[in-house]
Design an enzyme around this catalytic site. Structure first.
Site, PDB file in Angstrom:
ATOM      1  N   SER A  83      49.480  47.086  35.992  1.00 23.83           N
ATOM      2  CA  SER A  83      48.489  46.100  36.448  1.00 23.83           C
ATOM      3  C   SER A  83      49.137  44.748  36.708  1.00 23.83           C
ATOM      4  O   SER A  83      50.135  44.384  36.060  1.00 23.83           O
ATOM      5  CB  SER A  83      47.432  45.943  35.345  1.00 23.83           C
ATOM      6  N   LYS A 102      49.943  47.248  28.962  1.00 24.28           N
ATOM      7  CA  LYS A 102      50.562  47.769  30.193  1.00 24.28           C
ATOM      8  C   LYS A 102      52.038  47.384  30.251  1.00 24.28           C
ATOM      9  O   LYS A 102      52.883  48.171  30.703  1.00 24.28           O
ATOM     10  CB  LYS A 102      49.813  47.232  31.416  1.00 24.28           C
ATOM     11  N   TYR A 126      45.138  43.597  26.871  1.00 29.39           N
ATOM     12  CA  TYR A 126      45.157  44.645  27.899  1.00 29.39           C
ATOM     13  C   TYR A 126      46.460  44.580  28.700  1.00 29.39           C
ATOM     14  O   TYR A 126      47.159  45.588  28.864  1.00 29.39           O
ATOM     15  CB  TYR A 126      43.947  44.496  28.829  1.00 29.39           C
TER      16      TYR A 126
HETATM   17  N1  UFG Z   1      33.603  37.282  38.575  1.00 25.71           N
HETATM   18  C1  UFG Z   1      32.477  36.492  38.617  1.00 25.71           C
HETATM   19  N2  UFG Z   1      31.308  37.012  38.136  1.00 25.71           N
HETATM   20  C2  UFG Z   1      31.231  38.262  37.625  1.00 25.71           C
HETATM   21  C3  UFG Z   1      32.380  39.072  37.586  1.00 25.71           C
HETATM   22  C4  UFG Z   1      33.558  38.546  38.075  1.00 25.71           C
HETATM   23  O1  UFG Z   1      32.508  35.332  39.061  1.00 25.71           O
HETATM   24  O2  UFG Z   1      30.139  38.661  37.193  1.00 25.71           O
HETATM   25  C5  UFG Z   1      34.847  36.748  39.112  1.00 25.71           C
HETATM   26  C6  UFG Z   1      35.949  36.707  38.066  1.00 25.71           C
HETATM   27  O3  UFG Z   1      35.887  35.512  37.350  1.00 25.71           O
HETATM   28  C7  UFG Z   1      37.192  36.839  38.939  1.00 25.71           C
HETATM   29  C8  UFG Z   1      36.727  37.693  40.124  1.00 25.71           C
HETATM   30  O4  UFG Z   1      35.308  37.611  40.114  1.00 25.71           O
HETATM   31  O5  UFG Z   1      37.555  35.590  39.413  1.00 25.71           O
HETATM   32  C9  UFG Z   1      37.115  39.132  40.005  1.00 25.71           C
HETATM   33  O6  UFG Z   1      36.713  39.600  38.728  1.00 25.71           O
HETATM   34  P1  UFG Z   1      36.753  41.143  38.316  1.00 25.71           P
HETATM   35  O7  UFG Z   1      36.198  41.222  36.925  1.00 25.71           O
HETATM   36  O8  UFG Z   1      36.121  41.959  39.380  1.00 25.71           O
HETATM   37  O9  UFG Z   1      38.295  41.490  38.314  1.00 25.71           O
HETATM   38  P2  UFG Z   1      39.466  40.772  37.511  1.00 25.71           P
HETATM   39  O10 UFG Z   1      40.259  40.010  38.515  1.00 25.71           O
HETATM   40  O11 UFG Z   1      39.041  40.035  36.331  1.00 25.71           O
HETATM   41  O12 UFG Z   1      40.186  42.040  36.901  1.00 25.71           O
HETATM   42  C10 UFG Z   1      41.048  42.860  37.607  1.00 25.71           C
HETATM   43  C11 UFG Z   1      41.059  44.249  37.001  1.00 25.71           C
HETATM   44  C12 UFG Z   1      41.606  44.219  35.602  1.00 25.71           C
HETATM   45  C13 UFG Z   1      42.934  43.570  35.620  1.00 25.71           C
HETATM   46  C14 UFG Z   1      42.810  42.203  36.225  1.00 25.71           C
HETATM   47  C15 UFG Z   1      44.122  41.501  36.306  1.00 25.71           C
HETATM   48  O13 UFG Z   1      39.755  44.754  37.009  1.00 25.71           O
HETATM   49  O14 UFG Z   1      41.724  45.528  35.111  1.00 25.71           O
HETATM   50  O15 UFG Z   1      42.314  42.312  37.537  1.00 25.71           O
HETATM   51  O16 UFG Z   1      43.907  40.120  36.222  1.00 25.71           O
HETATM   52  F1  UFG Z   1      43.401  43.424  34.361  1.00 25.71           F
END
Ligand code: UFG
Length: 342
Positions: free
Chosen positions: A129, A157, A153
């Site tokens: 990741s 990895k 997490y």
């Molecule tokens: N976000 C919101 N509202 C929500 C959900 C997400 O504003 O309800 C924002 C988050 O803050 C982030 C973006 O949308 O800026 C994307 O969020 P996600 O939760 O969809 O994905 P992440 O970037 O947090 O996570 C992904 C993978 C993880 C991995 C991570 C690495 O899903 O498994 O990238 O940073 F670890």
């Protein structure tokens, strides 16, 4: 025969679909904690649409904690290589319950690697990741960027990447660790897609909120929280690199073919950034419906921008993502939501 551990999960099921379409025989091992039995049936239905000669994958419900059951899998099937997706993957939960993450992700993978060694299987493609990098010091992130994870997490990895290197040196393990950026979208036949419980990812949450709004009473039952509007980005919201899940699936197929030529880690992303506000705007455009939103404070542990350099994956795998327009990615996710079976 390929062993796909975690093949009933989101990225795993799309990869098995791709593999069986290419006439590969697969056995899925999954404990069905995050994975879904229905995904196994539906991925096969989808593969049949694209290739009527696709063979149904074998399925074994096994947990990686169960070393005896793992050994039996390797005795029962003639395994040539392993693809390993199985992991807990909620960043927030990993902070509050790291024990669960180190046990399942790290110890589970150790058990798998040892079962492989015992069975004389020395090829593995592993799901890593971009969370292994931590806060970016520059973008786009290339594979040489410092790895300094900011949550358990990401640590799990990174530890596994180090285990793979040590096993390569000591035991001749051939491995490719694929560092995914933000997996998104769904199967183009809308038979399988993203289905987490609970769901925390932006795109499915946005589409679920829109879908509920389109239901009979038109009243939104869930509102999407935009986590942070004061980031140092053009519209103040976080930027991510959304990579189509079918493109990830293709990369696994290509990685299997390169295991004799390359061992190491590769980024998988498009190199194109999309902000949270832009994702919501595109989802509204694709669905023709407004998404109920509210502004919320920043979520702990979210880097402002995550963007991949995919140059090395292009060079090593000959891989370039095919679906790079966020509208096309969100359209596949929407079609899945409309057709959703699990
Ligand atoms: N976000 C919101 N509202 C929500 C959900 C997400 O504003 O309800 C924002 C988050 O803050 C982030 C973006 O949308 O800026 C994307 O969020 P996600 O939760 O969809 O994905 P992440 O970037 O947090 O996570 C992904 C993978 C993880 C991995 C991570 C690495 O899903 O498994 O990238 O940073 F670890």
């Amino acid at each position: 025969m390929l062993l796909v551990v975690g093949g009933a999960g989101y990225i795993g099921s799309h990869t098995v679909k791709h593999l069986i379409e290419q006439n590969q025989e697969c056995v899925i091992v999954d404990n069905l904690v995050s994975g879904n039995q229905a995904a196994v049936e539906n991925l096969y239905n989808s593969a049949l649409i694209n290739n009527p000669k696709s063979q149904a994958p074998h399925f074994e419900k096994v947990d990686l904690a169960d070393c005896l059951a793992l050994a039996k899998i390797f005795k029962k099937h003639q395994i040539s290589a392993v693809i390993h997706f199985a992991a807990y993957a909620y960043v927030g939960e990993s902070v509050t319950n790291p024990r669960k993450y180190y046990l399942n992700n790290v110890v589970g993978t150790l058990n798998l690697l040892n079962a492989m060694l015992d069975a004389g299987v020395n090829k593995i493609v592993f799901s890593s990741s971009c969370a292994t990098y931590g806060n970016p010091q520059y973008t786009p992130l290339d594979e040489k960027h410092l790895q300094n994870p900011i949550n358990p997490y990401g640590q799990t990895k990174l530890i596994i990447e180090k285990m793979l290197t040590d096993y390569r040196v000591a035991y001749g393990l051939k491995y490719i660790a694929l560092r995914y950026f933000n997996a998104a979208g769904a199967d183009k036949n809308a038979q399988i897609g993203e289905s987490h419980n609970p769901e925390t990812h932006l795109i499915p949450l946005v589409l679920e909120a829109i879908l509920q709004r389109t239901a009979a009473d038109k009243k939104p039952k869930s509102v999407v929280k935009i986590f942070g509007t004061d980031y140092d980005t053009p519209d103040g919201t976080c930027i991510r690199d959304y990579i189509a899940v079918d493109d990830l699936a293709l990369a696994h197929y290509l990685a299997l073919e390169q295991l004799d030529n390359f061992s190491g880690c590769l980024n998988l992303g498009t190199g194109i950034g999309t902000s949270v506000k832009r994702v919501i705007a595109v989802a509204e455009e694709v669905t023709g419906q407004a998404c109920p939103v509210e502004y919320a404070p920043r979520r702990v542990g979210d880097p402002p921008i995550l963007l991949a350099s995919n140059k090395m994956a292009q060079e090593v795998l000959g891989w370039t993502p095919k679906t790079i327009d966020i509208r096309d990615i969100i359209r596949t996710a929407w079609n899945w939501q409309l057709n959703r079976k699990f």
